[in-house]
Design a protein around this motif. Sequence first.
Motif, PDB file in Angstrom:
ATOM      1  N   ASN A  57       0.753  -1.080   0.019  1.00 32.72           N
ATOM      2  CA  ASN A  57       0.361   0.210  -0.085  1.00 32.72           C
ATOM      3  C   ASN A  57       0.796   1.519   0.025  1.00 32.72           C
ATOM      4  N   THR A  58       2.063   1.011  -0.658  1.00 35.18           N
ATOM      5  CA  THR A  58       3.200   2.106  -0.240  1.00 35.18           C
ATOM      6  C   THR A  58       3.258   2.327  -2.067  1.00 35.18           C
ATOM      7  N   LEU A  59       3.732   4.457  -2.295  1.00 30.42           N
ATOM      8  CA  LEU A  59       4.020   4.099  -4.056  1.00 30.42           C
ATOM      9  C   LEU A  59       4.876   2.787  -4.040  1.00 30.42           C
ATOM     10  N   MET A  60       5.802   3.306  -3.522  1.00 33.13           N
ATOM     11  CA  MET A  60       6.966   2.138  -3.777  1.00 33.13           C
ATOM     12  C   MET A  60       6.639   0.677  -4.433  1.00 33.13           C
ATOM     13  N   ALA A  61       5.626   0.085  -4.123  1.00 30.96           N
ATOM     14  CA  ALA A  61       4.909  -1.168  -4.190  1.00 30.96           C
ATOM     15  C   ALA A  61       4.098  -1.223  -5.186  1.00 30.96           C
ATOM     16  N   LYS A  62       2.540   0.453  -5.839  1.00 37.95           N
ATOM     17  CA  LYS A  62       2.245   0.077  -6.683  1.00 37.95           C
ATOM     18  C   LYS A  62       3.274   0.681  -7.328  1.00 37.95           C
ATOM     19  N   TYR A  63       3.924   1.164  -8.198  1.00 38.42           N
ATOM     20  CA  TYR A  63       4.708   1.432  -9.560  1.00 38.42           C
ATOM     21  C   TYR A  63       6.263   0.360  -9.347  1.00 38.42           C
ATOM     22  N   GLU A 105       5.514 -13.124   1.870  1.00 35.90           N
ATOM     23  CA  GLU A 105       3.652 -12.896   2.277  1.00 35.90           C
ATOM     24  C   GLU A 105       3.399 -11.520   1.310  1.00 35.90           C
ATOM     25  N   ARG A 106       4.396 -10.861   1.745  1.00 40.03           N
ATOM     26  CA  ARG A 106       4.943  -9.334   1.172  1.00 40.03           C
ATOM     27  C   ARG A 106       4.388  -8.931  -0.216  1.00 40.03           C
ATOM     28  N   GLY A 107       5.115 -10.111  -1.219  1.00 35.76           N
ATOM     29  CA  GLY A 107       4.662 -10.307  -2.347  1.00 35.76           C
ATOM     30  C   GLY A 107       3.213 -10.413  -2.887  1.00 35.76           C
ATOM     31  N   ILE A 108       2.959 -11.253  -1.651  1.00 40.41           N
ATOM     32  CA  ILE A 108       1.874 -12.250  -2.402  1.00 40.41           C
ATOM     33  C   ILE A 108       1.029 -10.771  -2.183  1.00 40.41           C
ATOM     34  N   GLU A 109       1.149 -10.848  -1.249  1.00 38.14           N
ATOM     35  CA  GLU A 109       0.212  -9.109  -0.849  1.00 38.14           C
ATOM     36  C   GLU A 109       0.024  -8.258  -2.292  1.00 38.14           C
ATOM     37  N   ASN A 110       1.466  -7.611  -2.290  1.00 38.39           N
ATOM     38  CA  ASN A 110       1.727  -7.173  -3.233  1.00 38.39           C
ATOM     39  C   ASN A 110       1.419  -7.205  -4.997  1.00 38.39           C
ATOM     40  N   GLY A 111       1.261  -8.244  -5.295  1.00 41.81           N
ATOM     41  CA  GLY A 111       0.662  -8.638  -6.625  1.00 41.81           C
ATOM     42  C   GLY A 111       1.934  -9.124  -7.345  1.00 41.81           C
ATOM     43  N   VAL A 112       3.037 -10.020  -6.625  1.00 42.96           N
ATOM     44  CA  VAL A 112       3.673 -10.614  -7.238  1.00 42.96           C
ATOM     45  C   VAL A 112       3.974 -11.951  -7.794  1.00 42.96           C
ATOM     46  N   LYS A 113       3.931 -11.951  -9.190  1.00 41.40           N
ATOM     47  CA  LYS A 113       3.258 -13.169  -9.595  1.00 41.40           C
ATOM     48  C   LYS A 113       4.192 -14.877  -9.968  1.00 41.40           C
ATOM     49  N   GLY A 114       4.021 -15.530  -9.226  1.00 43.98           N
ATOM     50  CA  GLY A 114       5.125 -16.585  -9.490  1.00 43.98           C
ATOM     51  C   GLY A 114       6.179 -16.775  -8.429  1.00 43.98           C
ATOM     52  N   LEU A 115       6.036 -16.105  -7.824  1.00 44.36           N
ATOM     53  CA  LEU A 115       6.990 -16.514  -6.284  1.00 44.36           C
ATOM     54  C   LEU A 115       6.844 -18.140  -5.704  1.00 44.36           C
ATOM     55  N   GLN A 116       7.915 -17.834  -4.829  1.00 43.37           N
ATOM     56  CA  GLN A 116       8.621 -19.056  -4.446  1.00 43.37           C
ATOM     57  C   GLN A 116       9.362 -19.475  -3.946  1.00 43.37           C
ATOM     58  N   ARG A 308      17.309   9.410  -0.971  1.00 43.25           N
ATOM     59  CA  ARG A 308      16.877   8.719  -0.011  1.00 43.25           C
ATOM     60  C   ARG A 308      15.789   9.873   0.987  1.00 43.25           C
ATOM     61  N   SER A 309      14.567   9.992   0.734  1.00 39.35           N
ATOM     62  CA  SER A 309      13.726  10.640   1.606  1.00 39.35           C
ATOM     63  C   SER A 309      13.882  10.108   3.114  1.00 39.35           C
ATOM     64  N   ASP A 310      13.069  11.265   3.704  1.00 34.69           N
ATOM     65  CA  ASP A 310      12.771  10.956   5.148  1.00 34.69           C
ATOM     66  C   ASP A 310      11.793  10.479   5.361  1.00 34.69           C
ATOM     67  N   VAL A 311      10.672  10.711   3.812  1.00 28.90           N
ATOM     68  CA  VAL A 311       9.561  10.550   3.543  1.00 28.90           C
ATOM     69  C   VAL A 311       9.269   8.679   3.834  1.00 28.90           C
ATOM     70  N   GLY A 312      10.051   7.183   3.478  1.00 29.95           N
ATOM     71  CA  GLY A 312      10.218   6.996   4.098  1.00 29.95           C
ATOM     72  C   GLY A 312       9.432   6.111   2.203  1.00 29.95           C
ATOM     73  N   ASP A 313       9.721   7.460   1.659  1.00 33.98           N
ATOM     74  CA  ASP A 313       8.093   7.015   0.182  1.00 33.98           C
ATOM     75  C   ASP A 313       8.186   7.208  -0.914  1.00 33.98           C
ATOM     76  N   PHE A 314       8.343   7.152  -2.122  1.00 31.35           N
ATOM     77  CA  PHE A 314       8.249   8.008  -3.405  1.00 31.35           C
ATOM     78  C   PHE A 314       7.846   8.869  -2.819  1.00 31.35           C
ATOM     79  N   ILE A 315       7.569  10.350  -3.163  1.00 31.60           N
ATOM     80  CA  ILE A 315       6.789  11.772  -3.928  1.00 31.60           C
ATOM     81  C   ILE A 315       6.699  12.238  -4.558  1.00 31.60           C
ATOM     82  N   ILE A 316       5.055  11.623  -5.315  1.00 32.35           N
ATOM     83  CA  ILE A 316       5.257  11.250  -6.513  1.00 32.35           C
ATOM     84  C   ILE A 316       3.320  12.197  -6.814  1.00 32.35           C
ATOM     85  N   GLY A 317       3.566  13.139  -7.351  1.00 36.04           N
ATOM     86  CA  GLY A 317       2.469  13.870  -7.930  1.00 36.04           C
ATOM     87  C   GLY A 317       2.337  15.149  -7.336  1.00 36.04           C
ATOM     88  N   GLU A 318       0.844  16.202  -7.194  1.00 33.99           N
ATOM     89  CA  GLU A 318       1.241  17.714  -7.097  1.00 33.99           C
ATOM     90  C   GLU A 318       1.375  18.132  -5.559  1.00 33.99           C
TER      91      GLU A 318
END
Length: 476
Positions: A57-63, A105-116, A308-318
């Motif tokens: 649920n972070t921008l890093m995961a999404k993008y 488990e994190r990869g499955i939640e993010n939607g990564v395919k084929g993890l083993q 690296r930002s102190d936000v801990g995530d990408f900063i994307i948008g207006e």
Amino acid sequence: MYDCIIIGAGISGCSLAFELSKYSGKVLWLEKNNDVADETTKANSAIIHAGYDPVPNTLMAKYNIEGNKMIPSLCKDLDVPCKNIGSLVVGFNEQDDKIIEELYERGIENGVKGLQIVKQPELSKLEPNLNTECTSALYAPSACIINSWQFAIALSEVAIQNGVDLHLNEEVTSIKKEGDIFVVNEKYKAPLVVNCAGVTCDRVAGFVKKSDYKITPNKGEYYLLDKSQGSLVRHVIFQCPTKIGKGVLVAPTVDGNLIVGPTSTNTSADDYSTSAFGLKLIRESAVKSVPNIKFQENIRTFAGLRARSDVGDFIIGEDKDVHNFFSIAGMASPGLSSASAAAVDIVKMMQEKDYFLNLKKNYTLTRKVVRFKEMSHEQRKEYIEKHPEYGRIICRCETISEGEIIDAIHRCPKPVSLDGIKRRCNAGMGRCQSGFCGPRVQEILAKELGVSQLDIMLDKNGSYILCGRTKENDDE
């Protein structure tokens, strides 16, 4: 007057320029260096991550997930090397095994395919040169390796061909807002500005307001080993991540070398130095995963910077306070994997404001590069008959012809340095690292650009190779 001004020509700026170039509208693109892809984009692990590492649920995961799906087809269209070899996160004990399960488990939640999750003895069959003490690994088949700087350069070439106006050697030193219009460097005007300035994004944001975030440049040092080591592993090999990063990796490159690194050290925005201490840490860590690495086969060490930002995530948008000021910032890993997807979303945000709504009737999305060493003997013979300059090999390590160098010089953006040529066609990228071909490439550059060899630089402005003649005439 422009419709949009992009600041920065790393992978984020190149991706955005490419996406905007499909639409009707005037785009100005400003870069402080004499070439695109000349900062973080040219010095990184060159991996398109699968997407199991970012917090859900972070921008890093999404993008990351979206970028991983986009980039292989983009590379195919742009004729950029990209290999889908997969990655392994290896563990050595019960604690590591738990981390690997968490990443799964994190990869499955993010939607990564084929993890083993792979355990012994299957793990050693999958990767024979791994340390036999490895107990398990997370296998992500969707991870890829690419040539990151050639990817950015290809995006920029197509963007320029589609009408984007790139100004190199144009550092942004001021941004003012006059009503609804931004004035950049007191001369360029546009209603939209996008900050893609990498490790200096917070400084650029500070021109329009007090920045909401701080970027800390974080240095990663690397070894690049000769092609004799390139087949040592088949996948990208990671160790279990820690709080400071993904740790030291061992991976093949698309050109057949082996890359090992990086370290992780906070530094300044202009520090690209390597250190004996940092390289020692890499060696000690890497052999834990792959014991048989021959570091004596090293052909180059280098360093890159993460934003690296102190936000801990990408900063994307207006920006929440400054209308029509957008950012693609804090793009530390997986920034390379995510930039293409982030650029698509920025364009959508602009379209919601009624900008860049109309696709151009004719625009280019593809590019083709001639690579002499990939031709058959019959193809080479036929091509040389039509283009004799391809029959003169300049870089013997990489089998790069004079014709490829000349072609690279005459594509836009034009390279003006030896490293600019190296990034485009690999001349000088081999075992001797320009030791033999460098002077010849310098001569070709000067001739084709119509300048003196004294004007040709190694890389950035000021990195002159020659400073004058040792003899002015035969009598001296």
